[in-house]
Scaffold this active site. Sequence first.
Site, PDB file in Angstrom:
ATOM      1  N   ASP A 245      -0.921  -1.366   2.171  1.00 16.77           N
ATOM      2  CA  ASP A 245      -2.354  -1.450   1.964  1.00 16.77           C
ATOM      3  C   ASP A 245      -2.732  -2.928   1.856  1.00 16.77           C
ATOM      4  OD1 ASP A 245      -5.037  -0.626   1.141  1.00 16.77           O
ATOM      5  OD2 ASP A 245      -4.410  -1.217  -0.877  1.00 16.77           O
TER       6      ASP A 245
ATOM      7  N   ASP B   4      -6.408  -4.546   0.537  1.00 17.25           N
ATOM      8  CA  ASP B   4      -7.206  -4.936  -0.626  1.00 17.25           C
ATOM      9  C   ASP B   4      -6.628  -4.335  -1.903  1.00 17.25           C
ATOM     10  OD1 ASP B   4      -9.875  -6.341   0.364  1.00 17.25           O
ATOM     11  OD2 ASP B   4      -9.346  -4.786   1.809  1.00 17.25           O
TER      12      ASP B   4
ATOM     13  N   ASP C 266      -2.770   0.578  -3.896  1.00 16.93           N
ATOM     14  CA  ASP C 266      -3.306   0.428  -5.250  1.00 16.93           C
ATOM     15  C   ASP C 266      -4.376   1.428  -5.628  1.00 16.93           C
ATOM     16  OD1 ASP C 266      -6.245  -1.457  -5.354  1.00 16.93           O
ATOM     17  OD2 ASP C 266      -5.297  -0.857  -3.484  1.00 16.93           O
TER      18      ASP C 266
END
Length: 254
Positions: free
Chosen positions: A17, A19, A194
């Site tokens: 991932d 961001d 996240d």
Amino acid sequence: MAQHLPAFGLNWAFFLDVDGTLLDIVQHPDDVQCGPGLIDTLAALHCIAPVALISGRPIAMLDRLFAPLQLPAAGQHGAESRLSNGQVSRQDTHAQAFTAIRPALEQFARQHTGVLLEDKGLTLSLHYRMAPALEGEAQALMSHLLRQLGDDFVLMAGNKVFEIRPRGRDKGQAIATFMQTAPFSGHTPVFVGDDVTDEDGFRIVNWMGGYAIKVGEGATLARGRLEDAGEVLDWLRHYVQWHALQTGACQTPS
């Protein structure tokens, strides 16, 4: 914070991932920057293992952020993808439907300081990070507009953002597609993310017998955990260095 991380393996394929994982979260999505050493580390990792970016951002934006790298990528949560052979696919059949709801979102963003509408082409995101008190209103509006669009679309809640996207695409499906193609096929998938939108990816990776790693706090299907983007970078750098010691392959990043 590093917890329950798997022992390194030579046959890993990395799904990352962006961001909140490779890049720190900032107030405005356009203000993100790659930290020192990140691009060099990704380049070194790509030299020794299959690597793909799995992001809510469009692939064109990923290419700008990580230039000169152009990694395999799934953008807009899998609504578009670029395989290792350069083949690009886009689920844009329903993109025109956004024309009907975009004015209402633009008006809401204009009328509420701190709210940002992000039009990625195949998805529409309403950010309220700078106006957290508006979460309920933002969710109500997006839910109302989703009902107008019908069953071909879904609403996802992320980190201070609500996003409408085409149904049938998520990060788990994107990872599964990569794992059916070279050079990912036959490797052990490792996904680092996240946000709640990464849980689909964690689920698929766990099912495949791979390793899911959550960045930050919060309930998760992932078994491993890292604290923040800085710790992710250190972990990736250590993997590259470990791999070089095992095989002598590729120069390690500084």
